[in-house]
Scaffold this motif. Structure first.
Motif, PDB file in Angstrom:
ATOM      1  N   TYR A 256     -28.665  56.583  57.545  1.00 18.97           N
ATOM      2  CA  TYR A 256     -27.965  56.061  56.270  1.00 18.97           C
ATOM      3  C   TYR A 256     -26.509  55.709  56.673  1.00 18.97           C
ATOM      4  CZ  TYR A 256     -24.850  56.634  52.281  1.00 18.97           C
ATOM      5  OH  TYR A 256     -24.056  56.673  51.132  1.00 18.97           O
TER       6      TYR A 256
ATOM      7  N   TYR B  78     -23.355  47.111  47.060  1.00 20.89           N
ATOM      8  CA  TYR B  78     -23.046  47.323  45.561  1.00 20.89           C
ATOM      9  C   TYR B  78     -21.684  46.756  45.239  1.00 20.89           C
ATOM     10  CZ  TYR B  78     -27.545  49.447  44.975  1.00 20.89           C
ATOM     11  OH  TYR B  78     -28.883  49.516  45.045  1.00 20.89           O
TER      12      TYR B  78
ATOM     13  N   GLU C 234     -25.672  44.363  38.440  1.00 23.31           N
ATOM     14  CA  GLU C 234     -26.374  45.741  38.486  1.00 23.31           C
ATOM     15  C   GLU C 234     -26.352  46.042  36.805  1.00 23.31           C
ATOM     16  OE1 GLU C 234     -28.199  47.277  40.093  1.00 23.31           O
ATOM     17  OE2 GLU C 234     -28.471  48.984  38.908  1.00 23.31           O
TER      18      GLU C 234
ATOM     19  N   GLY D  41     -24.323  58.249  41.016  1.00 19.94           N
ATOM     20  CA  GLY D  41     -24.696  57.027  41.421  1.00 19.94           C
ATOM     21  C   GLY D  41     -24.747  56.325  40.300  1.00 19.94           C
ATOM     22  N   ALA D  42     -23.881  56.287  39.219  1.00 22.59           N
ATOM     23  CA  ALA D  42     -23.825  56.077  37.919  1.00 22.59           C
ATOM     24  C   ALA D  42     -23.834  54.472  37.758  1.00 22.59           C
ATOM     25  CB  ALA D  42     -22.745  56.671  36.821  1.00 22.59           C
ATOM     26  N   GLY D  43     -23.623  53.780  38.765  1.00 19.45           N
ATOM     27  CA  GLY D  43     -23.548  52.305  38.553  1.00 19.45           C
ATOM     28  C   GLY D  43     -22.652  51.940  37.444  1.00 19.45           C
TER      29      GLY D  43
ATOM     30  N   PHE E 287     -26.980  54.226  31.787  1.00 19.22           N
ATOM     31  CA  PHE E 287     -27.179  55.612  31.277  1.00 19.22           C
ATOM     32  C   PHE E 287     -26.000  56.325  30.963  1.00 19.22           C
ATOM     33  CE2 PHE E 287     -30.805  53.766  33.982  1.00 19.22           C
ATOM     34  CZ  PHE E 287     -31.770  53.777  32.682  1.00 19.22           C
TER      35      PHE E 287
ATOM     36  N   ASP F  85     -19.845  57.449  41.715  1.00 20.71           N
ATOM     37  CA  ASP F  85     -20.558  56.582  42.382  1.00 20.71           C
ATOM     38  C   ASP F  85     -19.787  56.345  43.746  1.00 20.71           C
ATOM     39  OD1 ASP F  85     -22.851  54.247  41.240  1.00 20.71           O
ATOM     40  OD2 ASP F  85     -21.541  53.789  43.084  1.00 20.71           O
ATOM     41  N   LEU F  86     -20.645  55.680  44.550  1.00 16.53           N
ATOM     42  CA  LEU F  86     -19.917  55.185  46.083  1.00 16.53           C
ATOM     43  C   LEU F  86     -18.933  54.028  45.908  1.00 16.53           C
ATOM     44  CD1 LEU F  86     -20.202  56.222  49.079  1.00 16.53           C
ATOM     45  CD2 LEU F  86     -22.265  54.478  48.993  1.00 16.53           C
TER      46      LEU F  86
ATOM     47  N   GLN G 299     -18.466  49.411  41.023  1.00 12.45           N
ATOM     48  CA  GLN G 299     -19.430  49.771  39.917  1.00 12.45           C
ATOM     49  C   GLN G 299     -18.745  50.964  39.214  1.00 12.45           C
ATOM     50  OE1 GLN G 299     -22.235  48.613  39.309  1.00 12.45           O
ATOM     51  NE2 GLN G 299     -22.418  47.540  40.967  1.00 12.45           N
TER      52      GLN G 299
ATOM     53  N   ALA H 134     -17.473  59.012  44.830  1.00 14.88           N
ATOM     54  CA  ALA H 134     -18.094  60.161  45.594  1.00 14.88           C
ATOM     55  C   ALA H 134     -19.448  59.567  46.204  1.00 14.88           C
ATOM     56  CB  ALA H 134     -18.296  61.636  45.023  1.00 14.88           C
ATOM     57  N   ASP H 135     -19.934  60.356  47.346  1.00 19.05           N
ATOM     58  CA  ASP H 135     -21.242  60.040  47.909  1.00 19.05           C
ATOM     59  C   ASP H 135     -22.305  61.242  47.782  1.00 19.05           C
ATOM     60  OD1 ASP H 135     -23.357  59.816  49.977  1.00 19.05           O
ATOM     61  OD2 ASP H 135     -22.014  58.613  51.067  1.00 19.05           O
ATOM     62  N   ILE H 136     -23.646  61.072  47.144  1.00 17.40           N
ATOM     63  CA  ILE H 136     -24.249  62.075  46.788  1.00 17.40           C
ATOM     64  C   ILE H 136     -24.544  62.987  47.973  1.00 17.40           C
ATOM     65  CG2 ILE H 136     -25.362  61.091  44.932  1.00 17.40           C
ATOM     66  CD1 ILE H 136     -27.973  60.407  46.669  1.00 17.40           C
TER      67      ILE H 136
ATOM     68  N   VAL I 277     -30.381  58.445  38.785  1.00 17.49           N
ATOM     69  CA  VAL I 277     -31.645  57.340  38.600  1.00 17.49           C
ATOM     70  C   VAL I 277     -31.133  56.204  39.208  1.00 17.49           C
ATOM     71  CG1 VAL I 277     -32.563  58.941  36.737  1.00 17.49           C
ATOM     72  CG2 VAL I 277     -30.829  57.032  36.292  1.00 17.49           C
ATOM     73  N   GLY I 278     -32.258  55.417  39.480  1.00 11.39           N
ATOM     74  CA  GLY I 278     -32.034  53.860  39.800  1.00 11.39           C
ATOM     75  C   GLY I 278     -32.019  53.962  41.291  1.00 11.39           C
TER      76      GLY I 278
ATOM     77  N   VAL J   2     -30.229  56.828  50.623  1.00  7.15           N
ATOM     78  CA  VAL J   2     -29.424  57.636  51.568  1.00  7.15           C
ATOM     79  C   VAL J   2     -30.470  58.107  52.734  1.00  7.15           C
ATOM     80  CG1 VAL J   2     -27.743  58.414  50.009  1.00  7.15           C
ATOM     81  CG2 VAL J   2     -29.734  59.861  50.208  1.00  7.15           C
TER      82      VAL J   2
HETATM   83  C1  LIG Z   1     -29.413  50.644  41.620  1.00  7.79           C
HETATM   84  S1  LIG Z   1     -28.007  51.296  41.182  1.00  7.79           S
HETATM   85  C2  LIG Z   1     -28.228  52.411  39.782  1.00  7.79           C
HETATM   86  C3  LIG Z   1     -27.126  52.595  38.894  1.00  7.79           C
HETATM   87  C4  LIG Z   1     -27.713  53.392  37.784  1.00  7.79           C
HETATM   88  N1  LIG Z   1     -27.857  54.807  38.099  1.00  7.79           N
HETATM   89  C5  LIG Z   1     -28.704  52.817  36.967  1.00  7.79           C
HETATM   90  O1  LIG Z   1     -29.784  53.058  37.272  1.00  7.79           O
HETATM   91  O2  LIG Z   1     -28.594  52.124  36.057  1.00  7.79           O
HETATM   92  C6  LIG Z   1     -27.415  52.051  42.548  1.00  7.79           C
HETATM   93  C7  LIG Z   1     -26.072  52.963  42.354  1.00  7.79           C
HETATM   94  O3  LIG Z   1     -26.174  53.794  43.243  1.00  7.79           O
HETATM   95  C8  LIG Z   1     -24.715  53.712  43.889  1.00  7.79           C
HETATM   96  N2  LIG Z   1     -24.916  54.666  45.228  1.00  7.79           N
HETATM   97  C9  LIG Z   1     -25.649  54.214  46.242  1.00  7.79           C
HETATM   98  N3  LIG Z   1     -25.644  54.996  47.183  1.00  7.79           N
HETATM   99  C10 LIG Z   1     -24.932  55.994  46.780  1.00  7.79           C
HETATM  100  C11 LIG Z   1     -24.446  57.224  47.334  1.00  7.79           C
HETATM  101  N4  LIG Z   1     -24.793  57.758  48.467  1.00  7.79           N
HETATM  102  N5  LIG Z   1     -23.739  58.106  46.667  1.00  7.79           N
HETATM  103  C12 LIG Z   1     -23.326  57.744  45.310  1.00  7.79           C
HETATM  104  N6  LIG Z   1     -23.638  56.331  45.094  1.00  7.79           N
HETATM  105  C13 LIG Z   1     -24.408  55.696  45.630  1.00  7.79           C
HETATM  106  C14 LIG Z   1     -24.496  52.539  44.078  1.00  7.79           C
HETATM  107  O4  LIG Z   1     -23.112  52.107  44.067  1.00  7.79           O
HETATM  108  C15 LIG Z   1     -24.832  51.804  42.707  1.00  7.79           C
HETATM  109  O5  LIG Z   1     -24.095  51.815  41.865  1.00  7.79           O
END
Ligand SMILES: C[S@@+](CC[C@H](N)C(=O)[O-])C[C@H]1O[C@@H](n2cnc3c(N)ncnc32)[C@H](O)[C@@H]1O
Length: 281
Positions: A5, A14, A21, A56-58, A62, A77-78, A82, A105-107, A124-125, A131
């Protein structure tokens, strides 16, 4: 999961992807149904007054659903881009007072959030798909911040379902000199080194057995699992005109929701949605 990762690459992807998105879940009939299936699962497990961390709310599709359901949502979210879109969309929906804060923040490191603070963590998503080799750490963090008895709701990209839904283009790439990369992706689940003509983020496509084992290893029991989508995933015959009648659409969504939870379907959609309950102790 073997690929490493790299948070900087994911964040940059993103940030550049930006508002696309927000559009994704409305961009095709298939994606609209995918959206409906996710919303149905959230409605079943999140209710008024719940404290929810959306990881990872994008852009907030949701976040808005959770807030409308009466939950108090903490967004992380990272990607700063977003997060900015999320804040705007939540404000446009008039729901800012239902969000406790927006955090970059990173998950894999949720240390700014207290242990056991949330009734539900929604991730989700395909955020977990991003990761790669850090999935165990990310799940450990997600479970840590969930209260015992609370739920973790995740959705990831499905390895076999995606292969089924995208079979023709995938075989085309395999026949055009990329067999080794495709074979490695199918075998390992790591999507790496494939030239599909667009930028592909390195991600992991899960089997249900892998996701189930990762959730149970993190201290949860499985409460529900569903494919998303199954009947409507890349069906060549699915002309939107066939679902133009709202009554037919509603019946179809009902069939799809039921089919997606059939044991034979769980690995067969483009995504897998799982709900896992944090065990006490
Ligand atoms: C495909 S989008 C999905 C967004 C939302 N959850 C949805 O389903 O509509 C993925 C999201 O996860 C975030 N993301 C990816 N890796 C991440 C991480 N390690 N920690 C936090 N957010 C992350 C991205 O920045 C992006 O906003």
């Amino acid at each position: 999961m073997t690929a490493a990762y790299d948070s900087a690459t994911t964040k940059s992807f993103y940030n550049t992807w930006g508002a696309n998105e927000w559009d994704r879940l409305e961009s095709s009939l298939e994606n609209q149904i995918n959206y409906r299936i996710h919303k149905a699962m959230l409605a079943e497990f999140v209710g008024p007054g719940d404290a929810v961390l959306e990881a990872g709310a994008g852009p907030g599709r949701f976040t808005i659903e959770l807030a409308r359901a009466g939950a108090q949502v903490t967004v992380c979210d990272l990607s700063d881009v977003q997060l900015g879109i999320n804040r705007e969309k939540v404000a446009e929906a008039g729901l800012t007072d239902r969000v406790t804060g927006w955090h970059q923040a990173d998950i894999v490191d949720l240390s700014r959030f207290p242990s056991g603070a949330y009734d539900a963590v929604v991730c989700v998503g395909s955020v977990l798909s991003c990761v790669l080799d850090r999935v165990p750490e990310a799940l450990a963090e997600i479970v840590r911040v969930t209260r015992p008895g609370g739920v973790v709701i995740v959705s990831v990209t499905s390895r076999h379902g995606y292969l089924r839904a995208g079979l023709a283009p995938i075989l085309r790439l395999a026949g055009a000199g990329q067999l080794a990369a495709i074979d490695s992706a199918v075998t390992s689940g790591d999507i790496v080194g494939i030239n599909a003509g667009t930028e592909l983020l390195t991600t992991h496509f899960f089997t249900w057995a892998e996701l189930r084992d990762a959730l149970t290893a993190a201290g949860c029991e499985i409460a529900a699992v569903s494919a998303s989508n199954f009947l409507s995933a890349e069906s060549a015959d699915l002309d939107p005109a066939l679902l133009a009648d709202p009554e037919v659409m509603e019946a179809f969504v009902r069939w799809e929701l039921e089919a997606c939870r059939a044991p034979g379907a769980v690995d067969g959609g483009t995504h897998i949605i799982a709900v896992a309950r944090r065990l006490a102790g």
